[in-house]
Design a protein around this motif. Structure first.
Motif, short mmCIF file in Angstrom:
data_model
loop_
_atom_site.label_atom_id
_atom_site.label_comp_id
_atom_site.label_asym_id
_atom_site.label_seq_id
_atom_site.Cartn_x
_atom_site.Cartn_y
_atom_site.Cartn_z
N THR A 67 0.83 -1.21 0.00
CA THR A 67 0.00 0.00 0.00
C THR A 67 0.86 1.25 0.00
OG1 THR A 67 -1.74 -1.18 1.20
CG2 THR A 67 -1.85 1.22 1.19
N LEU A 68 1.92 1.26 0.79
CA LEU A 68 2.79 2.43 0.84
C LEU A 68 3.39 2.73 -0.53
CD1 LEU A 68 4.29 4.63 2.41
CD2 LEU A 68 6.05 2.94 2.97
N LEU A 69 3.90 1.70 -1.21
CA LEU A 69 4.47 1.90 -2.53
C LEU A 69 3.41 2.34 -3.54
CD1 LEU A 69 6.95 -1.12 -2.81
CD2 LEU A 69 7.47 1.26 -2.23
N SER A 130 4.74 -6.53 -13.28
CA SER A 130 4.63 -7.93 -12.87
C SER A 130 4.80 -8.02 -11.36
CB SER A 130 5.69 -8.79 -13.55
OG SER A 130 6.98 -8.52 -13.03
N ILE A 131 4.34 -9.13 -10.80
CA ILE A 131 4.46 -9.35 -9.36
C ILE A 131 5.93 -9.49 -8.97
CG2 ILE A 131 4.04 -11.07 -7.55
CD1 ILE A 131 1.26 -11.46 -8.81
N GLU A 132 6.72 -10.13 -9.80
CA GLU A 132 8.13 -10.34 -9.50
C GLU A 132 8.90 -9.01 -9.45
OE1 GLU A 132 6.20 -13.88 -10.83
OE2 GLU A 132 6.43 -11.95 -11.88
N LYS A 133 8.64 -8.14 -10.41
CA LYS A 133 9.32 -6.84 -10.42
C LYS A 133 8.86 -5.97 -9.25
CE LYS A 133 10.36 -6.62 -15.35
NZ LYS A 133 10.15 -5.89 -16.64
N PHE A 134 7.59 -6.10 -8.89
CA PHE A 134 7.11 -5.33 -7.75
C PHE A 134 7.76 -5.82 -6.46
CE2 PHE A 134 4.11 -4.16 -4.38
CZ PHE A 134 3.96 -2.80 -4.64
N ALA A 135 7.95 -7.13 -6.34
CA ALA A 135 8.64 -7.67 -5.16
C ALA A 135 10.04 -7.11 -5.04
CB ALA A 135 8.67 -9.19 -5.22
N GLU A 136 10.70 -6.88 -6.18
CA GLU A 136 12.03 -6.26 -6.16
C GLU A 136 11.94 -4.84 -5.59
OE1 GLU A 136 13.72 -6.39 -10.04
OE2 GLU A 136 13.69 -8.57 -10.17
N MET A 138 9.71 -3.80 -3.46
CA MET A 138 9.44 -3.96 -2.03
C MET A 138 10.73 -4.23 -1.25
SD MET A 138 6.05 -6.39 -2.38
CE MET A 138 5.50 -6.35 -0.67
N ASN A 139 11.55 -5.11 -1.80
CA ASN A 139 12.80 -5.46 -1.11
C ASN A 139 13.80 -4.31 -1.14
OD1 ASN A 139 12.19 -8.14 -0.24
ND2 ASN A 139 12.38 -8.82 -2.37
N ASP A 140 13.78 -3.53 -2.21
CA ASP A 140 14.66 -2.37 -2.28
C ASP A 140 14.29 -1.35 -1.21
OD1 ASP A 140 16.71 -0.67 -3.70
OD2 ASP A 140 14.95 0.60 -4.03
N ARG A 141 12.98 -1.15 -1.04
CA ARG A 141 12.53 -0.20 -0.01
C ARG A 141 12.85 -0.74 1.38
NH1 ARG A 141 9.00 4.02 -0.14
NH2 ARG A 141 9.14 5.20 1.80
N ALA A 142 12.67 -2.04 1.57
CA ALA A 142 12.98 -2.65 2.86
C ALA A 142 14.45 -2.46 3.21
CB ALA A 142 12.63 -4.14 2.84
N HIS A 143 15.31 -2.61 2.21
CA HIS A 143 16.75 -2.42 2.43
C HIS A 143 17.05 -0.98 2.84
CE1 HIS A 143 21.07 -2.90 1.88
NE2 HIS A 143 21.06 -1.83 1.11
N TYR A 151 12.07 -10.07 3.92
CA TYR A 151 12.21 -10.42 2.51
C TYR A 151 10.81 -10.65 1.94
CZ TYR A 151 13.70 -12.71 -1.79
OH TYR A 151 13.89 -13.03 -3.11
N PHE A 152 10.52 -9.99 0.82
CA PHE A 152 9.20 -10.08 0.19
C PHE A 152 9.27 -10.91 -1.08
CE2 PHE A 152 9.02 -5.93 2.43
CZ PHE A 152 7.90 -6.15 3.22
#
Length: 382
Positions: A67-69, A130-136, A138-143, A151-152
């Motif tokens: 949601t934040l992204l 894509s879901i895979e690119k969005f997960a990237e 998410m993980n970039d923001r988490a880092h 890990y998302f």
């Protein structure tokens, strides 16, 4: 006899203090959660913890990041048709069907209230392709947030290989998300009226977070459940200036546990009045003075802390290297960042304490050659 009475009186007073202290002693709650944490939303300090750095699946609390992204991606009210494949997902849903016309704002509501997995997937595909690119993403923001145990794999929270987080990481993520006013507004609603569909029509979505109506001051954030993760809950609660965030993972009694943890937290944390600086200046250009004095609206701010004091507070001026004149009195001219031990607490506006008028530049005197050139030019133009 008098000595006996004196000793007896001291004994009674001492006992009275001891009993009073015992009655008001703050006991840590006994909870069912496998992991839990309570932090100050202002400073990020840990108030209470139970295995809070252990990585576990966190189910639909994942949607806090999604949601934040989505909110930060822009174009929140632009209509589009949902991706047909993205919305074909099991579990909780906001009711999306093939061909539905939605907005990103509606998807955010669908994620935070009824915890729609369809909404999370639709948002991911719309934003990243894509879901895979969005997960990237998410993980970039988490880092960037320093979420070392997070890990998302999916935007919804349905389990994937390695998908998980810790209670502490989720609390820090919630703290970041709640700085977004629209996120805070959506997750605080027990229900919301939206329009979407093919064609769009009005409908109501209900929040799965029952804690909103169970405990005074709760204003969010997100529930979660899968068979593997168990019941997960991220909540936020504010009373006066005491603002707290609580996370429990794998907790069969999460509503009661959060209330017990908040009872402990509000008795434990204290309010700290932070005096704001009064000698802030910034360089000016093109004005009748070289320095502009800046002031805050209030002389102090109050934050929620466990053991902090004013020595732990740092101030940072956020401004351009200089400000061009003219500047009007009371005009917002810069910002002041307030940090606690390096972690941002708040950013507040700074206003001009005086007016700075633009300096008038006198016209240059014309030389003899220029005068002759202008004279000849006017002669030949006749």
């Amino acid at each position: 006899m008098k000595r006996f009475i004196t000793i007896f009186a001291v004994f009674v007073i001492t006992m009275g203090v001891s009993v009073h202290s015992a009655v008001h002693a703050v006991q840590q709650p006994d909870i069912s959660a496998k992991t839990a944490v309570l932090i100050s939303a202002d400073t990020g300090e840990v108030v209470y913890a139970k295995n809070c750095t252990e990585k576990l699946p966190m189910a639909s609390t994942t949607k806090i990041m999604t949601t934040l992204l989505c909110l930060e991606s822009g174009g929140l009210y632009d209509e589009f048709v949902v991706d047909s494949n993205a919305i074909k997902v099991e579990g909780s849903s906001m009711g999306l069907q093939e061909g539905d016309i939605v907005t990103k704002y509606a998807l955010c509501c669908g994620m935070l209230l009824p915890s729609g997995n369809d909404a999370a997937n639709a948002a991911a595909v719309k934003i990243a392709g894509s879901i895979e690119k969005f997960a990237e993403m998410m993980n970039d923001r988490a880092h960037k947030l320093g979420l070392s145990k997070t890990y998302f794999v999916t935007p919804s929270g349905l389990e994937g290989e390695g998908h998980g987080s810790s209670a502490y990481d989720m609390a820090i993520l919630a703290r970041e998300a709640l700085k977004n006013e629209l996120f805070r507004d959506i997750c605080s609603k027990e229900s919301i009226k939206l329009e979407f569909g093919d064609p769009p029509y009005t409908r109501w979505l209900k929040n799965t977070n029952k804690l909103l109506g169970m405990y005074d001051g709760v204003y969010g954030v997100k529930t979660g459940f899968t068979d593997e993760a168990g019941r997960c809950l991220v909540s936020a609660c504010k009373r006066d200036s005491k603002d707290l965030i609580c996370v429990t993972l794998n907790d069969r009694n999460d509503w009661n546990d959060h209330m017990a943890i908040y009872d402990y937290g509000f008795d434990t944390v204290r309010e700290l009045d932070v005096t704001l600086p009064t000698d802030i200046t910034v360089d000016t250009v093109g004005g009748n003075t070289e320095k502009l004095h800046l002031v805050t609206k209030d002389s102090s701010v109050r934050i929620c802390t466990v053991a902090g004091n004013e020595n732990d507070i740092q101030f940072t001026l956020l401004s351009a290297p200089f400000i061009y004149a003219p500047v009007k009195y009371g005009e917002e001219a810069a910002k002041l960042r307030i940090s606690f031990m390096g972690r941002e607490v708040d950013t507040i506006p700074l206003y001009a304490a005086e007016s700075v008028s633009a300096e008038k530049v006198p016209p240059k005197k014309k030389g003899l050659f220029t005068k002759i050139k202008e004279k000849l030019g006017s002669y030949f133009s006749r």
